[in-house]
Write a protein that holds these residues in place. Structure first.
Motif, short mmCIF file in Angstrom:
data_model
loop_
_atom_site.label_atom_id
_atom_site.label_comp_id
_atom_site.label_asym_id
_atom_site.label_seq_id
_atom_site.Cartn_x
_atom_site.Cartn_y
_atom_site.Cartn_z
N LYS A 170 -5.09 -6.64 44.06
CA LYS A 170 -4.55 -7.53 45.10
C LYS A 170 -5.59 -7.66 46.19
CE LYS A 170 -0.47 -7.70 48.18
NZ LYS A 170 -1.10 -8.24 49.33
N ASP A 171 -5.86 -8.92 46.60
CA ASP A 171 -6.85 -9.07 47.67
C ASP A 171 -6.37 -10.06 48.72
OD1 ASP A 171 -7.76 -11.85 47.21
OD2 ASP A 171 -8.63 -11.09 45.35
N ASP A 172 -7.08 -10.09 49.85
CA ASP A 172 -6.75 -11.05 50.91
C ASP A 172 -7.88 -12.09 51.03
OD1 ASP A 172 -8.76 -9.51 51.93
OD2 ASP A 172 -7.74 -8.97 53.79
N GLU A 222 -14.67 -7.57 41.54
CA GLU A 222 -15.82 -8.42 41.87
C GLU A 222 -15.35 -9.83 42.24
OE1 GLU A 222 -19.41 -6.20 39.43
OE2 GLU A 222 -18.65 -8.10 38.67
N ASN A 223 -14.34 -10.32 41.53
CA ASN A 223 -13.78 -11.63 41.90
C ASN A 223 -13.23 -11.59 43.32
OD1 ASN A 223 -14.36 -13.00 39.56
ND2 ASN A 223 -12.33 -12.77 38.65
N SER A 224 -12.55 -10.49 43.68
CA SER A 224 -12.00 -10.37 45.03
C SER A 224 -13.11 -10.38 46.08
CB SER A 224 -11.19 -9.08 45.16
OG SER A 224 -10.12 -9.08 44.24
N ARG A 274 -20.18 -16.50 35.18
CA ARG A 274 -20.09 -16.96 33.80
C ARG A 274 -18.75 -17.62 33.48
NH1 ARG A 274 -22.42 -11.77 31.79
NH2 ARG A 274 -24.66 -12.11 31.84
N GLY A 275 -17.76 -17.39 34.34
CA GLY A 275 -16.45 -17.97 34.06
C GLY A 275 -15.82 -17.43 32.80
N GLU A 276 -16.07 -16.17 32.50
CA GLU A 276 -15.56 -15.62 31.24
C GLU A 276 -14.48 -14.56 31.41
OE1 GLU A 276 -18.86 -15.78 27.78
OE2 GLU A 276 -19.16 -14.23 29.31
N ALA A 322 -15.45 -21.78 33.04
CA ALA A 322 -15.07 -22.53 34.23
C ALA A 322 -15.23 -21.60 35.42
CB ALA A 322 -13.64 -23.01 34.12
N THR A 323 -16.06 -21.98 36.36
CA THR A 323 -16.35 -21.13 37.51
C THR A 323 -16.55 -21.99 38.75
OG1 THR A 323 -17.89 -19.52 38.43
CG2 THR A 323 -18.83 -21.11 36.90
N SER A 324 -16.19 -21.42 39.91
CA SER A 324 -16.45 -22.15 41.15
C SER A 324 -17.76 -21.67 41.78
CB SER A 324 -15.29 -21.89 42.11
OG SER A 324 -15.16 -20.49 42.33
N LYS A 325 -18.46 -20.74 41.09
CA LYS A 325 -19.54 -20.03 41.78
C LYS A 325 -20.94 -20.61 41.57
CE LYS A 325 -16.46 -16.20 41.60
NZ LYS A 325 -16.11 -14.90 41.02
N ILE A 326 -21.14 -21.29 40.45
CA ILE A 326 -22.43 -21.96 40.24
C ILE A 326 -22.15 -23.33 39.65
CG2 ILE A 326 -23.79 -19.85 39.88
CD1 ILE A 326 -23.62 -20.43 36.85
P1 ADP Z 1 -16.46 -16.06 37.41
O1 ADP Z 1 -16.16 -14.94 38.32
O2 ADP Z 1 -17.64 -15.79 36.55
O3 ADP Z 1 -16.54 -17.37 38.09
P2 ADP Z 1 -13.83 -15.56 36.33
O4 ADP Z 1 -13.24 -15.85 35.01
O5 ADP Z 1 -13.87 -14.14 36.75
O6 ADP Z 1 -15.27 -16.19 36.35
O7 ADP Z 1 -13.03 -16.36 37.42
C1 ADP Z 1 -12.92 -17.79 37.29
C2 ADP Z 1 -12.73 -18.43 38.63
O8 ADP Z 1 -11.46 -18.09 39.16
C3 ADP Z 1 -13.72 -18.01 39.68
O9 ADP Z 1 -14.89 -18.77 39.62
C4 ADP Z 1 -12.93 -18.25 40.98
O10 ADP Z 1 -13.05 -19.57 41.39
C5 ADP Z 1 -11.51 -18.00 40.57
N1 ADP Z 1 -11.06 -16.66 40.95
C6 ADP Z 1 -10.94 -15.58 40.14
N2 ADP Z 1 -10.48 -14.51 40.82
C7 ADP Z 1 -10.30 -14.90 42.09
C8 ADP Z 1 -9.84 -14.26 43.29
N3 ADP Z 1 -9.48 -12.95 43.30
N4 ADP Z 1 -9.79 -14.98 44.42
C9 ADP Z 1 -10.15 -16.28 44.43
N5 ADP Z 1 -10.60 -16.93 43.34
C10 ADP Z 1 -10.67 -16.28 42.18
#
Ligand code: ADP
Ligand code: MG
Length: 611
Positions: free
Chosen positions: A69-71, A44-46, A106-108, A88-92
């Protein structure tokens, strides 16, 4: 110490702030339950990072190694540490929890995994020459170091739960964990048809074994969906499913659902996605059941992959740690959309019967190579001049008779009939199967199943228009029942009256049947009543009156249907075929079995080695 009064010295009463490491381990209990849930978070992060190719590997069911592994866009060197800290999250930015467009928020996930295993993140963003890497082991965070890397991210999680051995015990066999991983990947692959996924088992090192691979689909969304679903759920599903495309109050439903004749014994192949997220929502699953209730027995489940999309504010995804459940602001709209969207599509597809059934039949033909064993394939034409007794209102025979007279001039002209979808009736065999010749093949119809469906559809239509007309019995029938059965039946006597079935209490545990539905002709009132009681028992779980009534109606229909064993004239058979063509849902009987199968001439020729 005073054992009876330990308050003063008992350190358990002191409130303390937990360390980050402890808090992360606790959070991990919810987010990372097993290898497959870790993989779900990573993939899901990818996807959130805009990746178009995602490669997943695991060893020993994911217990010793998980690698994703992702691109995607990658993580900048100076952000790596942050990515590992909790919340800590970059998403919200935290201001609007109802408008979440990403899988994560949730940054968890990363800190949780770092707390219970050995986690290494290596990543590189665009426009920098070198990537960077960081490792965290059992909560201990290492230094950020430069590392060669392509653009994108590789996350490696080794020895999951080595830091919390108690949780290791709850893991299942490697095989079971690997199965759960496949399931997670397939769900994600279904919701992202334009992305490429590869899943490898690398136990023992090397390139490993490819478990699943889906190349990016192309074309419009439906083409892409179709291609991906064929890949994930199999070509048989794709061939035996129909497209669903509906909307209601700004909520849309798309996807594919199986014909009732292609169903399973469990709900395991029912995939529902809400705004791209795979969910297991009881309310939606029950809507699915309601949509198919006309065609499937309870206990049979259609195979579906359905995608609900709506404004993000209309659905709360923040109600479950692994986000497997969602809460709709208007659950009724979602339920209504699923029921009406599927019913509508089913009505359009109702003529089709599953192709796998024809395939299976062909297989069976092929096996019987020994001519001495083929007695069951011998055909005999059964022609009969017997005229059935029937009530003027009765479905089927009366119309068939009328139809017959209007068709007599055609002399049953095969050439004319043959151009119809179900072709021209040529014979009846074993007093239940109509053999019919089509332009390019052969159709076999189960006369009882087919007629049962026609009667049911007629009954439903009549009900909807103005209730089913009743026929008064010359001699009312008194039926002795158990106290409970009698009471149950009397409870729905009002509804039954609407079906043209008039019953009254006859003192004690007896009921008296005064009228039966005219459409059924002469029926055995007692058998009818007993069948309705059976149906009521089957449905005792359901409190949805409409579903109950439809099920009863379907039972009632059975009583008015041409029985197997009844010899039919060719005109009657043709009339039945024509009526099937004109009736929605006629491809399957009320229990989801097919009413006909079709064999193409091509296939028949193959049987004889002609092609
Ligand atoms: P969340 O997905 O809830 O933000 P995560 O702990 O899963 O929390 O990830 C923390 C942060 O790390 C993400 O908000 C994102 O900025 C960065 N990150 C994680 N995995 C990836 C990835 N595969 N590619 C780019 N950024 C990532
Ligand atoms: Mg995440």
């Amino acid at each position: 110490m005073d054992v009876k009064n330990p308050i003063i010295n008992d350190s358990r009463r002191l409130i303390r702030q937990l360390s980050d490491a402890a808090a992360n381990r606790i959070a991990a209990g919810e987010v990372v339950e097993r290898p497959s849930s870790a993989i779900k978070e990573l993939v899901e992060n990818s996807i959130d990072a805009g990746a178009s190719r995602i490669d997943i590997s695991y060893s020993d069911g994911g217990k010793t190694l998980i690698r994703v592994k992702d691109d995607g866009h990658g993580i900048a060197e100076n952000q790596l540490l942050l990515a590992l800290s909790r919340h800590a999250t970059s998403k919200i930015d935290g201001t609007d929890l109802l408008n979440i467009h990403t899988f994560g928020f949730r940054g968890e996930a990363l800190p949780s995994m770092g707390a219970v295993g050995r986690l290494t993140i290596t990543s590189r963003i665009q426009d920098v020459a070198m990537g960077a890497t960081i490792t965290v082991d059992g909560g201990l965070i290492g230094r950020v170091r430069p590392a060669p890397s392509t653009i994108g991210t590789v996350v490696e999680l080794r020895d999951l739960f080595h830091a919390t051995p108690a949780r290791l015990k709850f893991l299942r066999t490697d095989r079971a964990e690997a199965g759960a991983i496949s399931d997670v990947i397939k769900r994600l692959a279904m919701s992202e048809p334009f992305k490429a996924f590869t899943l490898r088992d690398v136990t023992g090192g090397g390139d490993g074994r490819i478990i699943f691979r889906a190349d990016p689909e192309t074309g419009d969304l439906f083409d892409a969906m179709y291609g991906r679903l064929s890949k994930v759920l199999g070509v048989d599903f794709a061939k035996n499913s129909f497209r669903v495309d509906a909307d209601r109050d700004g909520m849309t439903l798309t996807g594919y659902a199986s014909l009732p004749t292609y169903s399973k014994g469990s709900s395991i192949s029912q995939f529902i996605f809400v705004n791209g997220r795979s969910v297991k929502d009881k309310n939606l699953l029950s809507a699915l059941r309601a949509a198919y209730s006309d065609f499937l027995h309870s206990g049979r489940y259609p195979v579906v992959a359905l995608f609900i999309e709506c404004d993000f504010e209309r659905v709360d995804v923040n109600v479950h740690p692994a986000k497997a459940e969602v809460r709709f602001r208007e659950p009724g709209t979602a339920r209504g959309l699923v029921i009406s969207g599927l019913r509508h599509a089913l009505a359009e597809e109702g003529h089709r019967a599953s192709s796998t059934i024809a395939d299976a039949t062909l297989g069976a033909f092929k096996k019987s190579g020994d001519i001495n064993n083929s007695s069951n394939l011998r055909m005999s034409q059964s022609w009969s001049m017997e005229v059935p007794r029937h009530h003027p209102d009765q479905v089927g025979f009366s119309e068939i008779q009328n139809d017959f007279s209007s068709r007599q001039h055609d002399n049953e002209n095969i050439i004319e009939q043959i151009s119809n979808k179900l072709g021209a009736a040529r014979a009846q065999i074993h007093e239940n199967y109509i053999l019919s010749q089509t332009v390019d093949g052969l159709v076999i119809v189960d006369q009882h199943a087919a007629h049962e469906r026609l009667v049911y559809e007629k009954l439903k239509n009549q009900m909807a228009m103005n209730g089913v007309s009743a026929q008064t019995l010359l001699i009312p029938e008194i039926i002795e029942l158990s106290e409970q059965d009698a009471a149950e039946l009397m409870e729905i006597s009002g509804e039954l009256n609407g079906f043209g079935l008039n019953i009254e209490n006859f003192g004690g545990n007896s009921i008296i049947v005064r009228e039966t539905p005219a459409i059924l002709g002469e029926v055995n009132a007692k058998n009818l009543i007993l069948d309705i009681l059976d149906e009521l028992k089957d449905w005792s779980q359901s409190n949805i009156v409409k579903e109950k009534l439809d099920a009863i109606l379907s039972r009632v229909a059975c009583h008015g249907s041409i029985r197997s064993g009844r010899i039919m004239k060719v005109e009657e058979m043709n009339a039945l075929l024509r009526e099937m063509e004109a009736t929605p849902h006629s491809g399957q009987c009320n229990h989801g079995r097919p009413t006909y199968v079709e064999l193409k001439l091509n296939d028949i020729e193959k049987l004889f080695g002609r092609t």
